[in-house]
Design a protein around this motif. Structure first.
Motif, PDB file in Angstrom:
ATOM      1  N   PHE A 307     107.791 160.041   6.816  1.00 30.74           N
ATOM      2  CA  PHE A 307     108.582 159.010   7.596  1.00 30.74           C
ATOM      3  C   PHE A 307     109.758 159.513   8.350  1.00 30.74           C
ATOM      4  CE2 PHE A 307     106.289 156.105   4.998  1.00 30.74           C
ATOM      5  CZ  PHE A 307     106.202 155.024   5.727  1.00 30.74           C
ATOM      6  N   GLN A 308     110.351 160.572   7.989  1.00 31.20           N
ATOM      7  CA  GLN A 308     111.294 161.097   8.889  1.00 31.20           C
ATOM      8  C   GLN A 308     110.546 161.702  10.036  1.00 31.20           C
ATOM      9  OE1 GLN A 308     113.061 164.189   6.278  1.00 31.20           O
ATOM     10  NE2 GLN A 308     114.432 162.723   5.142  1.00 31.20           N
ATOM     11  N   ALA A 309     109.546 162.209   9.966  1.00 32.72           N
ATOM     12  CA  ALA A 309     108.793 163.047  11.061  1.00 32.72           C
ATOM     13  C   ALA A 309     108.090 162.085  11.911  1.00 32.72           C
ATOM     14  CB  ALA A 309     107.685 163.648  10.676  1.00 32.72           C
ATOM     15  N   VAL A 310     107.854 160.825  11.438  1.00 34.12           N
ATOM     16  CA  VAL A 310     107.212 160.073  12.359  1.00 34.12           C
ATOM     17  C   VAL A 310     108.236 159.332  13.324  1.00 34.12           C
ATOM     18  CG1 VAL A 310     106.122 157.666  12.300  1.00 34.12           C
ATOM     19  CG2 VAL A 310     105.150 159.521  10.918  1.00 34.12           C
ATOM     20  N   PHE A 311     109.388 158.814  12.483  1.00 29.17           N
ATOM     21  CA  PHE A 311     110.405 157.980  13.180  1.00 29.17           C
ATOM     22  C   PHE A 311     111.545 158.920  13.986  1.00 29.17           C
ATOM     23  CE2 PHE A 311     108.587 155.016  10.330  1.00 29.17           C
ATOM     24  CZ  PHE A 311     108.539 153.946  11.142  1.00 29.17           C
ATOM     25  N   SER A 312     111.690 160.021  13.959  1.00 26.16           N
ATOM     26  CA  SER A 312     112.617 160.802  14.585  1.00 26.16           C
ATOM     27  C   SER A 312     112.476 160.777  16.045  1.00 26.16           C
ATOM     28  CB  SER A 312     112.579 162.435  13.925  1.00 26.16           C
ATOM     29  OG  SER A 312     113.281 162.351  12.864  1.00 26.16           O
ATOM     30  N   PRO A 313     111.295 160.981  16.564  1.00 21.03           N
ATOM     31  CA  PRO A 313     111.017 160.835  18.225  1.00 21.03           C
ATOM     32  C   PRO A 313     111.400 159.498  18.587  1.00 21.03           C
ATOM     33  CG  PRO A 313     109.198 162.113  17.022  1.00 21.03           C
ATOM     34  CD  PRO A 313     110.085 161.496  16.084  1.00 21.03           C
ATOM     35  N   VAL A 314     111.128 158.577  17.887  1.00 19.28           N
ATOM     36  CA  VAL A 314     111.496 157.173  18.388  1.00 19.28           C
ATOM     37  C   VAL A 314     112.983 156.830  18.360  1.00 19.28           C
ATOM     38  CG1 VAL A 314     111.149 154.676  17.790  1.00 19.28           C
ATOM     39  CG2 VAL A 314     109.200 156.404  17.424  1.00 19.28           C
ATOM     40  N   ALA A 315     113.795 157.495  17.315  1.00 18.31           N
ATOM     41  CA  ALA A 315     115.027 157.123  17.051  1.00 18.31           C
ATOM     42  C   ALA A 315     115.829 158.044  18.362  1.00 18.31           C
ATOM     43  CB  ALA A 315     115.549 157.766  15.915  1.00 18.31           C
ATOM     44  N   GLY A 316     115.168 159.311  18.531  1.00 17.18           N
ATOM     45  CA  GLY A 316     115.982 160.087  19.740  1.00 17.18           C
ATOM     46  C   GLY A 316     115.551 159.259  20.912  1.00 17.18           C
ATOM     47  N   MET A 317     114.583 158.607  21.411  1.00 13.94           N
ATOM     48  CA  MET A 317     114.330 158.280  22.644  1.00 13.94           C
ATOM     49  C   MET A 317     115.319 156.821  22.713  1.00 13.94           C
ATOM     50  SD  MET A 317     110.340 157.997  23.548  1.00 13.94           S
ATOM     51  CE  MET A 317     109.724 157.647  21.874  1.00 13.94           C
ATOM     52  N   LEU A 318     115.356 156.097  21.539  1.00 15.82           N
ATOM     53  CA  LEU A 318     116.319 155.027  21.514  1.00 15.82           C
ATOM     54  C   LEU A 318     117.884 155.608  21.788  1.00 15.82           C
ATOM     55  CD1 LEU A 318     116.630 152.132  20.767  1.00 15.82           C
ATOM     56  CD2 LEU A 318     116.950 152.614  18.444  1.00 15.82           C
ATOM     57  N   SER A 319     118.375 156.530  21.231  1.00 13.32           N
ATOM     58  CA  SER A 319     119.602 157.187  21.391  1.00 13.32           C
ATOM     59  C   SER A 319     119.919 157.582  22.820  1.00 13.32           C
ATOM     60  CB  SER A 319     119.853 158.313  20.482  1.00 13.32           C
ATOM     61  OG  SER A 319     119.306 159.499  20.907  1.00 13.32           O
ATOM     62  N   ASP A 320     118.733 157.739  23.593  1.00 10.98           N
ATOM     63  CA  ASP A 320     118.822 158.108  25.214  1.00 10.98           C
ATOM     64  C   ASP A 320     119.443 156.968  25.832  1.00 10.98           C
ATOM     65  OD1 ASP A 320     118.331 160.749  25.033  1.00 10.98           O
ATOM     66  OD2 ASP A 320     116.135 160.368  25.363  1.00 10.98           O
ATOM     67  N   LYS A 321     119.158 155.547  25.348  1.00 12.23           N
ATOM     68  CA  LYS A 321     119.407 154.100  25.825  1.00 12.23           C
ATOM     69  C   LYS A 321     120.335 153.444  25.262  1.00 12.23           C
ATOM     70  CE  LYS A 321     114.488 153.697  27.270  1.00 12.23           C
ATOM     71  NZ  LYS A 321     114.033 155.090  26.961  1.00 12.23           N
TER      72      LYS A 321
END
Length: 465
Positions: A307-321
């Motif tokens: 679950f860490q691997a799946v959601f890390s890119p999503v969280a990274g994109m969210l932190s750009d915004k």
């Protein structure tokens, strides 16, 4: 400066491979320890250094390696670290004694330190602020995949070939990474006017060695508390010296005014302190209390890093915004609630809640980690990317050691020198509950640290100054 598309693809390939390979190689020996001990007839206390030596040396060198990469070039240091890991992997595979293997694994710690700091700093340098969180999130996911794949990979290789092939297989991976790095037509070196603080580097290395050794051996050595205390004292000496040198390893005068860096690093330390021992405690709980086989336990424990691997890119994109102050704090809060939930477990708790909480913890860790890294790297000028990455690596390593030390102490407080049996199962459950309640309280403190960093100034932070 934004890279062209071809160079970006090479940078992504190199940093992803480095982020995956280093943790895979560093932890793969864990499963192979029984086979190594059987071949070399090594006692357990000697055998433990096959793993501990790498972790210790990595922790000692991450901060100096970060500053060296700022001064001499991040690609160059990543290439050197890759070469060190590749050569030492070959030598580990050819080792004729356990002592030579430990020596080579120690040198691997230097290469691992170089990779761990340059992967993050190169991504931060190569991608503009609006894309940085996504790129960092993908790299964080690669790290988790490397960590989660390590037990399966090493177990498979050891069972069907030999423990030596764990290291032999790393050689072509290292050669491929070097070829990709050589193809990248860019170097990042924003602090070439500075000089390395050799005295500070030595004092820092000695302090970290004492702190981590002391934490790791609190349960087994009567000298460990004194060595830990000495390490803390030397850390204060390091801080004192850094205020008084012209080119400090860590610019304390600038750091004390960087609220984002200070509290984001503190949040990272608290996060790793409260979560790293989850796999250790849950593994014991599932096998000894619930009676689940090691293979099935491994499958259950895989839920969290997956679950860490799946959601890390999503969280990274969210932190750009969105501001990492809030995104990361939500992740920390989710982890805290789940840890408290685990503290409610007893011998009769069904298996499904454990699986659900592990999945939620993995999600919370992803939501916290990628935005927190983005926050740290965006809070410093380009010349300090390497040192900021080193600070994060230090927070991670010391936090992991602290987590394991605390959990081991609590278990020993309840069980003493006794093994976990039917007679002592109730005592272990009490230690399990105490550990997770304590970690939950620590994690709630981490929410404060995460929120206390304050808002960043716009999306770009200070990373491009």
């Amino acid at each position: 400066m934004q890279e062209n598309s071809a160079n970006k693809r090479l940078i992504i390939a190199a940093t992803l491979l480095g982020a995956f390979w280093a943790p895979l190689l560093m932890t793969a020996a864990n499963v192979a320890l029984p086979a190594i001990g059987s071949e070399f007839k090594a006692a357990p206390h000697i055998l433990s250094w096959v793993v501990s030596s790498t972790l210790l040396v990595t922790a000692m060198f991450v901060l100096p390696a970060g500053r060296i990469s700022d001064i001499y070039g991040r690609k160059k240091i990543m290439l050197l670290g890759t070469a060190i890991l590749t050569v030492t992997s070959l030598l580990c595979g050819l080792a004729g004694s356990v002592y030579f293997l430990i020596f080579c694994r120690s040198i691997q710690g230097i290469g691992a330190a170089m990779l761990s700091v340059t992967v993050i700093s190169i991504v931060t340098s190569a991608f503009p602020p609006g894309e940085r969180g996504k790129a960092l999130g993908i790299n964080v996911a690669a790290t988790y995949i490397g960590l989660s794949a390590s037990p399966f990979f090493s177990g498979l290789v050891t069972q069907y070939y030999s423990w030596r092939h764990i290291f032999f297989i790393s050689v072509p991976i290292g050669l491929l990474l070097m070829l990709i790095l050589l193809a990248i037509k860019k170097e990042w070196r924003e602090a070439d006017a500075l000089k390395l603080d050799y005295t500070g580097s030595l004092v820092y290395a000695a302090a970290i060695l004492a702190v981590i050794w002391g934490l790791t051996n609190l349960k087994t050595s009567v000298y460990a508390p004194f060595i830990l205390l000495a390490g803390i004292v030397v850390l204060f000496v390091f801080v004192y010296l850094e205020f008084r040198v012209p080119n400090p390893l860590m610019d304390m005068a600038r750091m004390k005014n960087n609220r984002v860096l200070v509290f984001s690093s503190l949040a990272a330390f608290i996060n790793y302190s409260s979560t790293f021992a989850i796999s250790y405690m849950m593994s014991l709980y599932l096998q000894y209390i619930k009676g689940i086989s090691p293979q099935y336990t491994g499958m259950i424990m895989f839920v969290q890093p997956a679950f860490q691997a799946v959601f890390s890119p999503v969280a990274g994109m969210l932190s750009d915004k969105k501001d990492p102050q809030y995104v990361a704090s939500v992740g920390m809060g989710l982890i805290a609630v789940c840890l408290f939930g685990m503290g409610l477990f007893d011998a009769d708790t069904p298996l499904l809640p454990a699986i659900i909480l592990l999945a939620l913890i993995g999600t919370g860790f992803a939501i916290f980690s990628s935005p927190n890294v983005n926050s740290v790297m965006g809070s410093v000028a380009g010349r300090d990317y390497g040192i900021a990455s080193g600070i994060l690596a230090t927070a991670r390593t010391v936090g992991q050691s602290f987590s394991m030390a605390v959990s081991a102490l609590i278990v020993s407080f309840y069980l003493g020198q006794n093994d976990i049996t039917k007679e002592t199962a109730a005592l272990f459950v009490r230690s399990f509950k105490t550990t997770f309640f304590l970690f939950a309280a620590l994690c709630f403190l981490g929410i404060w640290a995460s929120l206390a960093r304050g808002k960043r100034e716009g999306i770009s932070g200070k990373g491009d100054e």
